[in-house]
Every structure is written in C-alpha cells, then in structure tokens.
Design an enzyme around this catalytic site. Sequence first.
Site, mmCIF file in Angstrom:
data_model
loop_
_atom_site.group_PDB
_atom_site.id
_atom_site.type_symbol
_atom_site.label_atom_id
_atom_site.label_comp_id
_atom_site.label_asym_id
_atom_site.label_seq_id
_atom_site.Cartn_x
_atom_site.Cartn_y
_atom_site.Cartn_z
ATOM 1 N N HIS A 124 55.743 39.166 1.810
ATOM 2 C CA HIS A 124 57.001 39.141 2.817
ATOM 3 C C HIS A 124 57.677 39.892 2.383
ATOM 4 C CE1 HIS A 124 60.303 36.179 4.226
ATOM 5 N NE2 HIS A 124 60.609 38.123 3.246
ATOM 6 N N GLU A 125 58.338 41.108 2.111
ATOM 7 C CA GLU A 125 59.216 42.411 2.624
ATOM 8 C C GLU A 125 57.690 43.172 3.080
ATOM 9 O OE1 GLU A 125 61.399 42.631 2.779
ATOM 10 O OE2 GLU A 125 62.112 40.880 1.135
ATOM 11 N N HIS A 128 57.639 42.056 6.736
ATOM 12 C CA HIS A 128 58.181 42.281 7.944
ATOM 13 C C HIS A 128 57.896 43.904 8.404
ATOM 14 C CE1 HIS A 128 61.636 39.740 7.379
ATOM 15 N NE2 HIS A 128 61.913 39.799 5.960
ATOM 16 N N GLU A 187 62.324 35.873 9.336
ATOM 17 C CA GLU A 187 62.048 35.145 7.419
ATOM 18 C C GLU A 187 60.933 34.955 7.544
ATOM 19 O OE1 GLU A 187 62.833 36.455 4.766
ATOM 20 O OE2 GLU A 187 64.473 37.451 5.892
#
Length: 266
Positions: A124-125, A128, A187
């Site tokens: 997920h990070e 980004h 997100e």
Amino acid sequence: MKGILLLLSAALLLTGCATNQSPTGRSQTLLFSSQEMAQLGESSFKQIKQQETINQDKAINAYVQCVADRVTAALPQQNLPWEVVVFKSDQVNAFALPGGHIGVYTGLLDVAVSADQLATVIGHEIAHVLANHSNEQVSRAQLTGAGMQLADIALGAGGIADKDLYMAALGLGVQVGYILPYGRSQETEADVMGVELMARAGFDPAASVELWKNMAKAGGEQGPELLSTHPSHGQRIAQLQQMQTKAQPLYQQSRASVKNICQRPK
C-alpha cells in the site's frame, strides 16, 4: 508590489505544471520531476533516520527486509534499489518515499501479525509512490502556499524551504507535527494497487481484509466517514473484499514460484 510578485510567481509555477492521470483516471497536478521527488525523499528519509531510533534486532530486520524485497521485486520496473529501515517505536505505522525508501515501525508488527499482512501495508505504501501521490501532495502544498512563499522552494543546491511541511506532504506528518493526510481517492488507489502488488509477490491478498480488521480493533472507535479524508474501516474492508476476485488469481499464479519464505520472528 509584493502581491504582484506573488501572482507572477504563481503564474510561472502553474505554467510549469504537468497534468497526469492517476491509475483510476483522476487528473493530477504534478509540479515536480521524478528527480526532484527522489531528492526530497532522500533528504526526508535521512532526517527521519537521524530523529528516530533504528531497530537493531537482526531477526526483525531480516523479516521486514524479506517481505519488502519480495514486494519490490514484483514491481513492473526495477530501476532502483529500495532501502528498508525498521524503526523501534510503538507507532502502528509504515511509509514509503520517492527515490526508493521504506520505513517500518515495530509497533506495526503487533497489528500486522503475518508476512501477508505486513506485505499489505508495504504494498500500500509503495503504491502511494508509484501513483505519484507524494508528488501530488507536495504540489498541492506548494500551490496553496501553506506557510510558504510560492517561489521559495529550493530542492536544488540551497536545501528545502519549509522542510517539515514537505515531509508532512510525503506522509510523514506524525514525525514532523503537520497533518496533511492522503485523500480518500488516493487511499483507495493505493489499496487497489497494493493488493495487486502483494498478490504478484506471492502474498495472500485475503490477508488485507484481516489486516484492516486488526487496524480497526487497534484504532478504536472511528468517527463518521464524512469527517475524515480516509475511508472508514468498514468501507475499506468492503472494498478489499471486492478486490479479491481479481487479486486471488494473481496470487495463485505467483505463489508456486516463491522461493523466499519470510518467517515472522517468534
């Protein structure tokens, strides 16, 4: 005269904007090149390493490195090495920065209780960064002039103006005291991309659902979704469950080729 100069600076800045499309088709305004973002990421990561306590436990470091290596190996382009640092802290947190930097706090390991769940967060990070959310956030901070002169940015030889604000825009708000959270659309994009990335790395995407259930328990009661820029836990879990139809086949295809099994320390 000062107001005129600021308007001229703003006009020049907007002229140099690059309009990009996010993975879900959103229009993004990006003011900075990938080289400038990498430099900002490098500078910010260096500062964090000076401020935070770096974990020295070899088993924990090897475990986190193993998970991060598998996730980054599944990236479509392998054009840079990723530096991974584990910080000793109760924070339930992790981050990734442009230029190939990943930070994981030991407090996260109490909530992400398996390698698959940790891969959910790391994927997920990284997503980004891949989706230019960092650039988007820093550009937004620059355009709104939050505490800065519009023309007063020096990513080059002179250092970085209002460094804490830029670090907050990179997702490091906890460390620097600013709060500039990613928005809901960012997100959601990171969830979609991250789950696909972890599946391609041979991690079970079903763990993403369990991870956010753990996050919900750890975070306690959450206010109404409209009061937050982030999706509610329930909304996020529902979206992750819907993603399984696409992600599970990717996982089944990749799991047989996994050679590096990441063992969580006891």
